[in-house]
Enzyme design. Sequence first.
Site, mmCIF file in Angstrom:
data_model
loop_
_atom_site.group_PDB
_atom_site.id
_atom_site.type_symbol
_atom_site.label_atom_id
_atom_site.label_comp_id
_atom_site.label_asym_id
_atom_site.label_seq_id
_atom_site.Cartn_x
_atom_site.Cartn_y
_atom_site.Cartn_z
ATOM 1 N N TRP A 1 -17.601 -112.817 45.640
ATOM 2 C CA TRP A 1 -16.357 -113.160 46.358
ATOM 3 C C TRP A 1 -16.525 -114.446 47.152
ATOM 4 O O TRP A 1 -15.558 -115.047 47.591
ATOM 5 C CB TRP A 1 -15.935 -112.012 47.296
ATOM 6 N N ASP A 2 -17.771 -114.876 47.355
ATOM 7 C CA ASP A 2 -18.058 -116.134 48.055
ATOM 8 C C ASP A 2 -17.164 -117.258 47.497
ATOM 9 O O ASP A 2 -16.701 -118.119 48.229
ATOM 10 C CB ASP A 2 -19.519 -116.573 47.853
ATOM 11 N N GLU B 1 -22.148 -104.555 54.244
ATOM 12 C CA GLU B 1 -22.877 -103.740 53.251
ATOM 13 C C GLU B 1 -23.898 -102.798 53.877
ATOM 14 O O GLU B 1 -24.598 -102.086 53.153
ATOM 15 C CB GLU B 1 -23.540 -104.667 52.226
ATOM 16 N N LYS C 1 -23.342 -105.786 59.143
ATOM 17 C CA LYS C 1 -24.085 -106.879 58.505
ATOM 18 C C LYS C 1 -23.378 -108.226 58.706
ATOM 19 O O LYS C 1 -24.008 -109.242 58.958
ATOM 20 C CB LYS C 1 -24.228 -106.589 57.013
ATOM 21 N N GLN C 2 -22.041 -108.236 58.525
ATOM 22 C CA GLN C 2 -21.327 -109.516 58.526
ATOM 23 C C GLN C 2 -19.861 -109.289 58.867
ATOM 24 O O GLN C 2 -19.405 -108.143 58.926
ATOM 25 C CB GLN C 2 -21.442 -110.161 57.157
HETATM 26 C C1 BGC Z 1 -23.500 -110.608 51.237
HETATM 27 C C2 BGC Z 1 -22.309 -110.702 50.323
HETATM 28 C C3 BGC Z 1 -22.385 -111.998 49.541
HETATM 29 C C4 BGC Z 1 -23.720 -112.125 48.823
HETATM 30 C C5 BGC Z 1 -23.867 -113.467 48.141
HETATM 31 C C6 BGC Z 1 -24.765 -110.723 50.419
HETATM 32 O O1 BGC Z 1 -25.866 -110.681 51.262
HETATM 33 O O2 BGC Z 1 -23.475 -109.400 51.944
HETATM 34 O O3 BGC Z 1 -21.118 -110.665 51.067
HETATM 35 O O4 BGC Z 1 -21.352 -112.040 48.631
HETATM 36 O O5 BGC Z 1 -24.760 -111.970 49.743
HETATM 37 O O6 BGC Z 1 -23.775 -114.508 49.057
#
Ligand code: BGC
Length: 790
Positions: free
Chosen positions: A355-356, A494, A606-607
């Site tokens: 999704w980035d 996550e 996490k984010q």
């Molecule tokens: C993140 C995801 C991201 C992926 C690639 C993961 O660590 O939690 O949101 O899409 O890294 O950057």
Amino acid sequence: MSEKDTSQRSGESSPGLSDVDFLLTPPRDPSWLIVEDGFTLVREHEIESIFAVANGYIGARAAVEEGSRLSQPGVFAAGVYIDDPNSLVGPALATLPDWSRLEIIVDGQRLSLESGRVLEHRRILDLRRGILWREWRQQDLCGRITRAVLLRLVSLSDRHALLQSAAVTAENYSGQIELVADAASFDRGNKRGRLTADSEATIITVLAGKTVVAMAAGAISRPNCELPRSFRKGSSVDRPEKHWSWEARLGETVHLHRPVAIYTSREAADPGVSAQRHVAYLQEQGMTALIAAHSAAWSRRWSAADLRIVGDSKADLALRFAAYHLIAAANPADEHVSIGARGLTGRAYQGHVFWDTEIYMLPFYLLTEPTAARALLMYRYHTLGAARRKAEAYGYRGALYAWESTDTGAEATPRAALAPDGRIVPILTGAQEHHISADIAYAVWQYWRATGDDGFMIDAGGDILIETARFWASRARMEPDGRAHIRAVIGPDEYHETVDDNAYTNIMARWNLDRAADAATRLARKRPAEWRRQAARLALDDDEPMTWRRIAAALVTGFHPATGLFEQFEGYFALDDVDVVSRREGSTPLDLYLGREKTRRSKAIKQADVVAICALLWDEWPRAVHAANFAYYEPRTAHGSSLSPAIHALVAARLDDGERALKYFRQSSEIDLADNMGNAAGGVHMGALAGLWQAAVFGMAGLRIREDGIALDPHLPPGWSEICFPALWRGRTARLTLEADPARIEVEVEGVGEMTIRVIDGPSCRARAGRCYVSSRQGARWGAWREACR
Ligand code: BGC
């Protein structure tokens, strides 16, 4: 054709040596340069990522030409993956032969940074022209001092063309110098390709998965040294080497230019023939033409993308670095590839697309190069079939996109990973991180809004919106409480798996359902005949959009009216509070420090999750809701993903928390440049770089894309006296300058026609192309726009 023939036919003497020398001089303007002085072996991997060169078709890490103990060169072609069924990590971007491998041998001794004395060593990434330079003076063990200036580029004007140049000087001796080009470092990290070499034509052909990749290399030297003195085939076909040697006189400099052409069977029937023809053409053109066309292509891209910060040179350079890698990662001409989490700069995440791309990177292309944005969305259109199959496999309708995607669009998320304690842990994101479907739909809508490209919607974008809406309509379930629920998902955070009603997922799904219904209404009105065909193609009946609206209205969002908070998922508020803030400085990621179970039971995130919805759908809620959610979630966020700090910078800026916005901006800008997450070795973080750009444009400048133009809501943080950038909207470019003190906005529109420029909660104007307009803040209010002369 022998090399001697081509070098004589190249016409290299005709442009005049001075032209070539001018083009081959490393630039010195620090505002365009990333410079690494010296040589620190342990930093090599991250340096190789940071200094990588790419053009959206080919990417090459910046490994030193002659190699070192820790060098990890990597050449990648977009869309070329190797799918080994026995591999734990699934399909992986193929590592191709290292076309830039070049050794310098002085009187039989190989020059190395690791033997003798490094007198000078500098790597310079020229962001303006997309050229990697290296200046190196080395004293070998016998006291001979050799100076080398090396250049490398992957052409932006001709995506199949690459160039390496070396200027080698015997500074304090006379003796034999030999250059050896050797692509043998191929496949060091990846043993799954096959290499064959045709010694006569200097073509290397690799079978990478199902794709044939051919590289043909030429050479032009100045003055002509023996070309080639000898060509050793090596003991087997997988060591094709090429040698040039000369008797160097004291102080003499010899130049070698190596044009390289790459083709793959993705676009050429016979990649070997195409590569060979193309390299002959490059030799004909000569180096001056190649470098000039490449530089001109970069200059065109910069004119649509250069963002300047006055008052903060560090931020200014970080944004140029971000834009450099974003420009380098895209190929508007190929709608069958997308951009992986690390672009074409490293092996992390096996080159997979997340999704980035849609949520973090796409806005950059939308406002600076919409054809690239369109190509990225077309990749999702071309992989719609795989998304439909994934949905079907889980018992749903419509399209569920792969959480990690490659060339086919099939789910590529590894099923398991090795934990630091040696245990195998299952990876559930591929099965549960469903918000990706809504993220892609969101990007389609943003593209439509910024470009007005109805043709795209009729041909492709509408299909994506409708199929993803169908997925959500089948994924959400009406329950006895009369509400629709989406259970057992992973949201952006996550750390918490298999959760119910993740606010981000549900709100984005609701948005997806509503926008699909809107698209159906709008297309039926704007393009009735084509829409009827599209609806028939999708077997869409008139009632379906009504069902989407009903489900959207019934979806729970986790909103608590009393506090203004969204509960990140059902039951989140009852989890344990842990001290996240004081653990953020530590080098161990929080989930490793706490352990999986404790993290799962805690409120540690996490984010950006709820904070990400604030950023994406800001205008849906009053400022007080954003303020409450940011205040609640920010201290609980560990920033364990590189995507997180920039979104926090954006939201903090909009909330007028300039100090915090700047702190997060810096943190994000240092993910690659200072390797502050310790994983830049695997490639630069494309999402974080794009997030940085979003923080500046959508946060500090507060830009919103609207149906009739653009709106601004400036929040310049401390120290930023001015921010200037171009923004493309429906074929017009608004050149914007936002000044802090006194607060003032100036806009000049280029192109044809008009567009609306507005200050959020302030005055608007219809700005005409070729004119310049100004609004100044008077006290708490923005004054009416007035036309200003330039
Ligand atoms: C993140 C995801 C991201 C992926 C690639 C993961 O660590 O939690 O949101 O899409 O890294 O950057």
